[in-house]
Design a protein around this motif. Structure first.
Motif, mmCIF file in Angstrom:
data_model
loop_
_atom_site.group_PDB
_atom_site.id
_atom_site.type_symbol
_atom_site.label_atom_id
_atom_site.label_comp_id
_atom_site.label_asym_id
_atom_site.label_seq_id
_atom_site.Cartn_x
_atom_site.Cartn_y
_atom_site.Cartn_z
ATOM 1 N N ILE A 68 63.914 41.429 95.110
ATOM 2 C CA ILE A 68 64.632 41.957 96.272
ATOM 3 C C ILE A 68 63.608 42.232 97.372
ATOM 4 C CG2 ILE A 68 66.109 43.805 97.172
ATOM 5 C CD1 ILE A 68 67.148 44.234 94.354
ATOM 6 N N LEU A 69 63.964 41.892 98.604
ATOM 7 C CA LEU A 69 63.094 42.086 99.764
ATOM 8 C C LEU A 69 63.872 42.793 100.864
ATOM 9 C CD1 LEU A 69 60.546 41.425 101.580
ATOM 10 C CD2 LEU A 69 61.729 39.294 102.174
ATOM 11 N N VAL A 70 63.251 43.799 101.455
ATOM 12 C CA VAL A 70 63.779 44.467 102.653
ATOM 13 C C VAL A 70 62.754 44.299 103.754
ATOM 14 C CG1 VAL A 70 64.445 46.652 103.702
ATOM 15 C CG2 VAL A 70 65.145 46.145 101.369
ATOM 16 N N GLN A 71 63.181 43.805 104.914
ATOM 17 C CA GLN A 71 62.245 43.588 106.004
ATOM 18 C C GLN A 71 62.908 43.852 107.340
ATOM 19 O OE1 GLN A 71 61.250 39.334 105.579
ATOM 20 N NE2 GLN A 71 62.338 38.979 107.500
ATOM 21 N N SER A 72 62.059 44.123 108.346
ATOM 22 C CA SER A 72 62.559 44.312 109.703
ATOM 23 C C SER A 72 62.945 42.965 110.286
ATOM 24 C CB SER A 72 61.486 44.973 110.570
ATOM 25 O OG SER A 72 60.304 44.177 110.591
ATOM 26 N N ASP A 73 63.654 43.007 111.399
ATOM 27 C CA ASP A 73 64.162 41.776 111.993
ATOM 28 C C ASP A 73 63.038 40.850 112.426
ATOM 29 O OD1 ASP A 73 66.407 40.181 113.009
ATOM 30 O OD2 ASP A 73 65.624 40.682 115.001
ATOM 31 N N LYS A 120 66.909 43.289 107.326
ATOM 32 C CA LYS A 120 67.355 42.172 106.495
ATOM 33 C C LYS A 120 67.073 42.482 105.028
ATOM 34 C CE LYS A 120 66.178 38.073 107.855
ATOM 35 N NZ LYS A 120 65.351 36.853 108.097
ATOM 36 N N VAL A 121 68.050 42.202 104.191
ATOM 37 C CA VAL A 121 67.915 42.344 102.747
ATOM 38 C C VAL A 121 68.056 40.959 102.116
ATOM 39 C CG1 VAL A 121 68.835 43.398 100.654
ATOM 40 C CG2 VAL A 121 68.857 44.685 102.815
ATOM 41 N N VAL A 122 67.030 40.558 101.377
ATOM 42 C CA VAL A 122 67.033 39.235 100.729
ATOM 43 C C VAL A 122 67.024 39.449 99.215
ATOM 44 C CG1 VAL A 122 65.867 37.017 100.483
ATOM 45 C CG2 VAL A 122 65.767 38.246 102.677
ATOM 46 N N VAL A 123 68.022 38.886 98.539
ATOM 47 C CA VAL A 123 68.146 39.003 97.080
ATOM 48 C C VAL A 123 68.033 37.605 96.481
ATOM 49 C CG1 VAL A 123 69.612 39.742 95.169
ATOM 50 C CG2 VAL A 123 69.626 41.024 97.326
ATOM 51 N N LYS A 126 67.477 33.137 90.179
ATOM 52 C CA LYS A 126 67.476 31.742 89.714
ATOM 53 C C LYS A 126 67.120 30.785 90.844
ATOM 54 C CE LYS A 126 70.844 32.616 86.048
ATOM 55 N NZ LYS A 126 72.159 32.268 85.481
ATOM 56 N N ASN A 127 66.029 31.107 91.567
ATOM 57 C CA ASN A 127 65.492 30.255 92.646
ATOM 58 C C ASN A 127 66.440 30.086 93.828
ATOM 59 O OD1 ASN A 127 63.108 29.771 91.169
ATOM 60 N ND2 ASN A 127 64.126 28.110 90.025
ATOM 61 N N THR A 128 67.425 30.974 93.923
ATOM 62 C CA THR A 128 68.347 30.948 95.055
ATOM 63 C C THR A 128 68.338 32.321 95.726
ATOM 64 O OG1 THR A 128 69.783 29.320 93.980
ATOM 65 C CG2 THR A 128 70.726 30.571 95.802
ATOM 66 N N CYS A 129 68.138 32.295 97.016
ATOM 67 C CA CYS A 129 68.054 33.550 97.757
ATOM 68 C C CYS A 129 69.193 33.642 98.772
ATOM 69 C CB CYS A 129 66.713 33.657 98.482
ATOM 70 S SG CYS A 129 65.268 33.696 97.378
ATOM 71 N N ARG A 130 69.717 34.857 98.901
ATOM 72 C CA ARG A 130 70.768 35.122 99.874
ATOM 73 C C ARG A 130 70.333 36.273 100.779
ATOM 74 N NH1 ARG A 130 76.648 34.611 96.781
ATOM 75 N NH2 ARG A 130 76.408 32.406 96.170
ATOM 76 N N GLU A 131 70.688 36.130 102.042
ATOM 77 C CA GLU A 131 70.303 37.127 103.041
ATOM 78 C C GLU A 131 71.507 37.975 103.435
ATOM 79 O OE1 GLU A 131 68.615 35.052 106.311
ATOM 80 O OE2 GLU A 131 66.740 34.570 105.286
ATOM 81 N N TYR A 132 71.243 39.283 103.583
ATOM 82 C CA TYR A 132 72.269 40.224 104.026
ATOM 83 C C TYR A 132 71.667 41.058 105.157
ATOM 84 C CZ TYR A 132 73.972 38.996 99.369
ATOM 85 O OH TYR A 132 74.364 38.306 98.249
ATOM 86 N N PHE A 133 72.514 41.507 106.045
ATOM 87 C CA PHE A 133 72.033 42.224 107.221
ATOM 88 C C PHE A 133 72.684 43.606 107.310
ATOM 89 C CE2 PHE A 133 71.389 37.770 108.079
ATOM 90 C CZ PHE A 133 70.113 37.730 108.618
#
Length: 376
Positions: A68-73, A120-123, A126-133
């Motif tokens: 899981i990744l949390v980052q600024s815009d 931005k939250v990136v989850v 299984k080698n697939t990432c989805r972005e949420y805002f």
């Protein structure tokens, strides 16, 4: 990774938070579902709205996630971790490229005091990432434009007094309650701070003037200056009929020294003189004054601290002494009206003419009352 900008205004904002917490404010938590279904993502923020200069605890949970990744815009601030849970503490300067102090904006009678920063939250699983805002809500302080404050109040003083000789013989010992009236006017601008105050009681009255002028500015809102203190006190409670050394005269103080100035806050250490009409003593003193109604960011707290020590009369061991310590605290209960608390300790010593003993006087009193302030 950005570090919080520790400016004077942010420190004042923190002071506001502390004072509000003392008045019973709680910490809110917001929980948001960024995704539902078989791959849920839940975001929890504590507190829900972060004040300027503080931080927020962020928790992202997504079962079976690999990372899981949390980052600024803009990607400057990034927090990441492996597994299905990420915990991170975000500062209020999250995503800022440069240190910057922001204030609330008032327009058409409305106050816009919440700044929302995109995050931005990136989850990945299984080698697939989805972005949420989502948005990080920052509570902005309102810049205080006031520079003048006039305060009037009253207090009940719980007083203990004593006058004794070195052989422990008692000339006076009493405990009493009485009403004390107070009036204060204060000015705080970029280069000048001034405070005129007075008090009036049944058997003691006095007043003082403090002025501090800026000499050199050394940082954002911070400057060095030169301060001056003038004061006069008239006490009528000493038992002058018991010993001719004691007097009902007026005592005067005058001192000067360097100061540190921030809008609404002045601290100074000074050297000066003290005289009671019979003799003149040397004096060292320290003064601290904080008026939360005049600081860059308004806060519901006012504090004054005064500590003076005057001495003289002997070349090696001064036996004529006068020591004063005074602390006054005001805490806003409702707009413009504050609870006023105070504590004062006053001790004096006079050498007797034969040089074998001293007279000692002590006065300790605690005050509880209220005060009303007008500022503009």
């Amino acid at each position: 990774m950005n570090h919080p900008h520790r400016s004077v205004s942010l420190a004042s904002a923190k002071l506001v938070c502390v004072a509000l917490t003392l008045q019973g404010c709680g910490v809110s938590t917001s929980t948001t579902s960024l995704s539902t279904g078989p791959e849920p993502v839940e975001l929890t923020m504590t507190p829900a709205v972060v004040t300027a200069g503080s931080s927020v605890q962020v928790r992202v949970v997504s079962p079976s996630a690999d990372s899981i990744l949390v980052q600024s815009d803009d990607g400057i601030d990034r927090y990441s971790g492996t597994g299905g849970t990420l915990r991170a503490r975000l500062q209020s300067d999250f995503g800022d490229t440069l240190p910057e102090t922001r204030y609330a904006v008032r327009q058409n009678g409305r106050l816009f005091d919440v700044l929302k920063k995109p995050m931005k939250v990136v989850v990945c699983r299984k080698n697939t990432c989805r972005e949420y805002f989502h948005e990080l809500a920052i509570q902005l302080p309102e810049q205080n434009e006031r520079s003048v404050a006039v305060t009037g109040g009253w207090s009940t003083a719980f007083t203990k007094r004593a006058v004794t000789a070195r052989d422990k013989s008692v000339l006076l010992k009493e405990a009493l309650n009485n009403t004390v009236w107070n009036l204060q006017a204060e000015l705080a601008t970029g280069g000048l701070s001034a405070r005129l105050q007075g008090f009036y009681g049944a058997d003691e009255k006095g007043g003082s003037l403090d002025v501090s002028h800026e000499i050199k500015q050394v940082g954002e809102g911070l400057s060095y200056g030169l301060a001056m203190h003038l004061a006069a006190t008239h006490a009528e409670w000493l038992p002058t009929d018991q010993n001719p050394v004691l007097t009902h005269g007026t005592a005067y103080r005058a001192s000067i020294g360097p100061s540190v100035m921030i809008k609404g806050l002045t601290a100074s250490s000074q050297l000066g003189i003290y005289t009671d009409g019979r003799e003149t003593l040397q004096e060292v003193s320290t003064f601290v004054s904080l008026n939360g109604g005049l600081t860059e960011v308004r806060s519901p707290v006012t504090v004054t601290l005064e500590k003076t020590f005057a001495f003289g009369g002997e070349p090696m061991i001064p036996r004529r002494r006068d020591q004063l310590e005074r602390l006054t605290l005001g805490l806003d209960l409702v707009r413009n009206f504050a609870l006023r608390l105070g504590m004062t300790t006053h001790r004096s010593a006079w050498p007797i003419a034969n040089g074998t003993s001293d007279l000692r006087a002590s006065e300790v009193y605690y005050t509880v009352g209220g005060q009303y302030t007008l500022s503009w």
